[in-house]
Design a protein around this motif. Structure first.
Motif, PDB file in Angstrom:
ATOM      1  N   HIS A 301       1.253  -1.302  -0.130  1.00 11.14           N
ATOM      2  CA  HIS A 301      -0.093   0.443  -0.214  1.00 11.14           C
ATOM      3  C   HIS A 301       1.078   1.638  -0.385  1.00 11.14           C
ATOM      4  CE1 HIS A 301      -3.595  -2.105   1.759  1.00 11.14           C
ATOM      5  NE2 HIS A 301      -3.400  -2.811   0.253  1.00 11.14           N
ATOM      6  N   GLU A 302       2.161   1.225   0.660  1.00  7.43           N
ATOM      7  CA  GLU A 302       2.983   2.914   0.664  1.00  7.43           C
ATOM      8  C   GLU A 302       3.709   2.625  -0.557  1.00  7.43           C
ATOM      9  OE1 GLU A 302       6.369   1.912   3.345  1.00  7.43           O
ATOM     10  OE2 GLU A 302       4.784   1.640   4.937  1.00  7.43           O
ATOM     11  N   LYS A 303       3.869   1.448  -1.794  1.00  6.04           N
ATOM     12  CA  LYS A 303       4.314   1.748  -2.714  1.00  6.04           C
ATOM     13  C   LYS A 303       3.553   1.866  -3.909  1.00  6.04           C
ATOM     14  CE  LYS A 303       8.129  -1.126  -1.896  1.00  6.04           C
ATOM     15  NZ  LYS A 303       7.659  -1.640  -0.460  1.00  6.04           N
ATOM     16  N   TYR A 306       3.217   5.654  -3.608  1.00  4.51           N
ATOM     17  CA  TYR A 306       3.497   6.325  -4.027  1.00  4.51           C
ATOM     18  C   TYR A 306       3.595   6.905  -5.277  1.00  4.51           C
ATOM     19  CZ  TYR A 306       8.447   7.051  -5.479  1.00  4.51           C
ATOM     20  OH  TYR A 306       9.499   7.709  -6.103  1.00  4.51           O
TER      21      TYR A 306
END
Length: 420
Positions: A301-303, A306
């Motif tokens: 989810h972070e990527k 981003y």
């Protein structure tokens, strides 16, 4: 199994000559009909072994049963699984397998090249450290213009050889064994049409790993991202103040991705990545496809956040254009499931020890059919098949490693029966 004449090599040499390359752009099931060419061969060979219920279904899956021969009633049904398709990255047509007998430890120069001005491909020992353990063994490669197909036809051949052994050695006690051969693993759809109820197994093992003695019980979690950029088209001769070129936006977006981090070529171990796999379009509309990998869902989810931020930044320079950002779940880290069923890993580690090897647990920077099967209710770690340098013309496998994999499969069956 000292007196057993292994059949894994002869099966493997036949199987790799059948082109089973899958197609990521196809919407058919299986993605290519030619995958069934090998599956039909497997069904025929299973019938010849006496496995009468072997069948190929409409989706390209092979199911078969080795009946239990134990008096124990509580032995879990276990499954062994490998995939018949080969990677779309390198052609699998016209494979010419070569056996380098009693390999002497020097670099292996393959005899064929794709173009006259191209140097002959070389499997260099310096680039393949696992080769150093193979001196004196028999190494199988392709000829240099195709992949070999050890991923995963080595696993297919090993399961078939183990089935042959169990069918011809009734003194080896085991519970019910289910065999499953899948299509389309290489395009992320290997379990899409698996009938878990029909399979009827409680635990499973994919035979699709790399180095001798390894057991993989953790994989990446994986998502796919598809970005569709809608630009503003205009005649280039009259485009001033009007044209917003979708291809340029896609290129701008890709150019914002980090060069030194977060990419496959710059990461290792437990580091995840974002990886563009395809771009197409024109000035009006462009599509960019990426795969996202991480060992945790939070990392995925972070990527993805981003990437969305990078895309939004690009769009600020193109006020009349829009973009769709679609995330599709591919598979999840099977360790989440396997940790709830420790016996499936423990029994495999014991089977590897009984083969005379020191087992090594590893994490996969990738996925297997076992990733999805685990979340479908079939806890399914990955046992080594001996395949190396997969998805390339430098792919290789050791005959002796394949034979050890056959022994491990047989030992797994015995361990489950003994511990029931």
């Amino acid at each position: 199994m000292n007196d057993y004449r292994f059949t894994a090599l002869e099966r493997f040499l036949r199987y790799v000559q059948i082109d089973t390359q899958s197609d990521p752009q196809s919407t058919a099931n299986p993605s290519t009909e030619k995958q069934k060419d090998l599956s039909r061969v497997l069904v025929q060979e299973l019938h010849e072994m006496g496995i009468s219920d072997a069948e190929l279904d409409e989706w390209g899956y092979v199911y078969a049963t080795i009946p239990a021969n134990t008096d124990k009633a509580d032995v879990p049904v276990i499954c062994f699984c490998s995939h018949v398709d080969t990677s779309p990255d390198v052609t699998g047509a016209g494979v010419k397998p070569m056996v380098h007998e009693r390999w002497d430890g020097t670099d292996i120069v393959l005899p064929e090249r794709r173009a006259a001005d191209e140097p002959l491909p070389v499997i260099r020992v310096a680039d393949h450290p696992d080769l150093r353990e193979q001196i004196g063994n028999d190494i199988v490669t392709a000829s240099g213009t195709t992949l070999l197909g050890a991923d995963n036809k080595a696993g297919v051949a090993e399961i078939m050889d183990a089935a042959n052994y169990l069918m011809t050695h009734p003194e080896v006690k085991h519970g019910t064994i289910r065999l499953l051969f899948t299509p389309d693993e290489e395009v992320g759809r290997g379990t899409e049409k698996v009938n878990i109820q029909k399979l009827g197994a409680q635990f499973g093992y994919t035979i699709d790993g790399e180095a001798l003695g390894t057991l993989e019980d953790e994989t990446f979690s994986a998502d796919a991202v598809r970005i569709t950029i809608q630009g503003v088209s205009a005649h280039p001769g009259f485009a001033k103040g009007k044209l917003e070129n979708a291809l340029k936006m896609a290129a701008d977006f890709l150019a914002t991705l980090p060069k030194d981090t977060m990419s496959p070529e710059m990461t290792e171990g437990k580091e995840g990545f974002v990886h563009p796999t395809r771009m197409e379009g024109n000035q009006d509309q462009a599509v960019v496809e990426l795969i996202i990998r991480d060992f945790t869902v939070a990392g995925l989810h972070e990527k993805e956040a981003y990437l969305q931020d990078r895309l939004n930044n690009v769009l600020t320079h193109y006020p009349n254009s829009t973009a769709q950002f679609v995330v599709k779940e591919q598979y999840r880290n099977m360790k989440e499931v396997l940790d709830q069923h420790p016996a499936v890993v423990d029994n495999a580690l014991e089977a590897i020890r009984r083969t005379g090897l020191s087992p090594e647990r590893r994490s996969i920077r990738g996925g297997t059919d076992g990733s999805r099967l685990s979340f479908m209710g079939l806890p399914c770690p990955n046992i080594f098949a001996g395949e190396h340098a997969f998805h390339s013309r430098l792919e290789w496998v050791s005959v002796q490693d394949m034979q050890k994999a056959v022994e491990v499969i047989v030992n797994v069956c015995q361990v489950w029966e003994e511990r029931a």
